[in-house]
Design a protein around this motif. Sequence first.
Motif, PDB file in Angstrom:
ATOM      1  N   GLN A 151      48.210  -8.729  72.451  1.00 19.58           N
ATOM      2  CA  GLN A 151      47.339  -9.319  71.440  1.00 19.58           C
ATOM      3  C   GLN A 151      45.879  -9.256  71.870  1.00 19.58           C
ATOM      4  OE1 GLN A 151      48.279 -10.476  68.380  1.00 19.58           O
ATOM      5  NE2 GLN A 151      50.192  -9.491  68.938  1.00 19.58           N
ATOM      6  N   ALA A 152      45.587  -8.536  72.941  1.00 18.32           N
ATOM      7  CA  ALA A 152      44.230  -8.505  73.476  1.00 18.32           C
ATOM      8  C   ALA A 152      43.224  -7.927  72.484  1.00 18.32           C
ATOM      9  CB  ALA A 152      44.181  -7.731  74.782  1.00 18.32           C
ATOM     10  N   GLY A 157      51.896   2.259  69.221  1.00 21.54           N
ATOM     11  CA  GLY A 157      51.566   0.848  69.068  1.00 21.54           C
ATOM     12  C   GLY A 157      50.176   0.440  69.507  1.00 21.54           C
ATOM     13  N   TRP A 158      49.352   1.396  69.969  1.00 22.98           N
ATOM     14  CA  TRP A 158      47.994   1.049  70.345  1.00 22.98           C
ATOM     15  C   TRP A 158      47.207   0.662  69.099  1.00 22.98           C
ATOM     16  CZ3 TRP A 158      46.904   0.145  75.189  1.00 22.98           C
ATOM     17  CH2 TRP A 158      47.607   0.814  76.195  1.00 22.98           C
ATOM     18  N   PRO A 159      46.312  -0.306  69.202  1.00 22.83           N
ATOM     19  CA  PRO A 159      45.481  -0.653  68.036  1.00 22.83           C
ATOM     20  C   PRO A 159      44.581   0.518  67.687  1.00 22.83           C
ATOM     21  CG  PRO A 159      44.669  -1.767  70.005  1.00 22.83           C
ATOM     22  CD  PRO A 159      45.962  -1.114  70.382  1.00 22.83           C
ATOM     23  N   LEU A 184      31.865  -5.789  76.415  1.00 29.31           N
ATOM     24  CA  LEU A 184      33.071  -6.603  76.515  1.00 29.31           C
ATOM     25  C   LEU A 184      34.209  -5.702  76.959  1.00 29.31           C
ATOM     26  CD1 LEU A 184      32.814  -8.496  73.102  1.00 29.31           C
ATOM     27  CD2 LEU A 184      31.942  -9.221  75.317  1.00 29.31           C
ATOM     28  N   TYR A 185      35.077  -6.211  77.812  1.00 29.96           N
ATOM     29  CA  TYR A 185      36.235  -5.419  78.208  1.00 29.96           C
ATOM     30  C   TYR A 185      37.383  -6.334  78.588  1.00 29.96           C
ATOM     31  CZ  TYR A 185      34.274  -6.241  82.882  1.00 29.96           C
ATOM     32  OH  TYR A 185      33.759  -6.812  84.012  1.00 29.96           O
ATOM     33  N   THR A 186      38.579  -5.808  78.366  1.00 29.78           N
ATOM     34  CA  THR A 186      39.781  -6.546  78.690  1.00 29.78           C
ATOM     35  C   THR A 186      40.924  -5.558  78.891  1.00 29.78           C
ATOM     36  OG1 THR A 186      41.174  -8.414  78.014  1.00 29.78           O
ATOM     37  CG2 THR A 186      40.502  -6.900  76.286  1.00 29.78           C
ATOM     38  N   ALA A 187      41.922  -5.949  79.649  1.00 31.10           N
ATOM     39  CA  ALA A 187      43.100  -5.112  79.840  1.00 31.10           C
ATOM     40  C   ALA A 187      44.067  -5.367  78.692  1.00 31.10           C
ATOM     41  CB  ALA A 187      43.771  -5.432  81.174  1.00 31.10           C
ATOM     42  N   ILE A 188      44.572  -4.293  78.108  1.00 26.95           N
ATOM     43  CA  ILE A 188      45.540  -4.448  77.029  1.00 26.95           C
ATOM     44  C   ILE A 188      46.708  -3.500  77.260  1.00 26.95           C
ATOM     45  CG2 ILE A 188      43.808  -5.137  75.328  1.00 26.95           C
ATOM     46  CD1 ILE A 188      44.007  -2.391  74.068  1.00 26.95           C
ATOM     47  N   THR A 189      47.816  -3.828  76.645  1.00 26.71           N
ATOM     48  CA  THR A 189      48.953  -2.925  76.573  1.00 26.71           C
ATOM     49  C   THR A 189      49.187  -2.671  75.096  1.00 26.71           C
ATOM     50  OG1 THR A 189      50.530  -4.753  76.533  1.00 26.71           O
ATOM     51  CG2 THR A 189      49.965  -3.833  78.694  1.00 26.71           C
ATOM     52  N   ASN A 249      38.865 -15.388  77.179  1.00 31.82           N
ATOM     53  CA  ASN A 249      39.454 -14.630  78.288  1.00 31.82           C
ATOM     54  C   ASN A 249      39.119 -13.146  78.221  1.00 31.82           C
ATOM     55  OD1 ASN A 249      40.701 -16.887  79.513  1.00 31.82           O
ATOM     56  ND2 ASN A 249      42.326 -16.788  77.978  1.00 31.82           N
ATOM     57  N   VAL A 250      37.906 -12.868  77.841  1.00 32.24           N
ATOM     58  CA  VAL A 250      37.397 -11.504  77.792  1.00 32.24           C
ATOM     59  C   VAL A 250      36.318 -11.394  78.861  1.00 32.24           C
ATOM     60  CG1 VAL A 250      36.128  -9.831  76.368  1.00 32.24           C
ATOM     61  CG2 VAL A 250      37.919 -11.235  75.333  1.00 32.24           C
TER      62      VAL A 250
END
Length: 134
Positions: free
Chosen positions: A73-74, A116-118, A64-69, A52-53
């Motif tokens: 767990q993204a 809390g950001w990675p 590669l890109y994805t939406a994260i908060t 799901n990326v």
Amino acid sequence: MDPVLCSSVVRVGSAVSEQVISISGVPQGSVLGTLFFSIYVSPVGRLIRHFNVDFRQYADDIALYTAITCDSQASNQLSRCTAALQLWFWSNGLLLNPDKSVAAIFGTNQRLSRPGWPSHVIIAGADIFLDNKL
């Protein structure tokens, strides 16, 4: 089926290199090299989508890109995706180079100020630290 042998030489002016025989690959700079490479790595799209990326690919570059908060767990999903990509590349005679990999988080000042950001993603076993971008 026997492998197809190809030979290559490099010619610069009147100088000619020794002939090199290879059983795989396409000479860099060849007319069909980009097309053949794109066909060869086309299965990675299915692999990436399995995680799901989202991605964009052009020749040997993949974004590669994805939406994260900050609590999602993204980023772990992204690291698992790159681990699967690395395995696919190894299994198919290619390398994923972490030295040429970058990662960034884009967002507003308000969102990026939340804790809390990675701090990183793992690509090919290497920690790639994230830049926060506004």
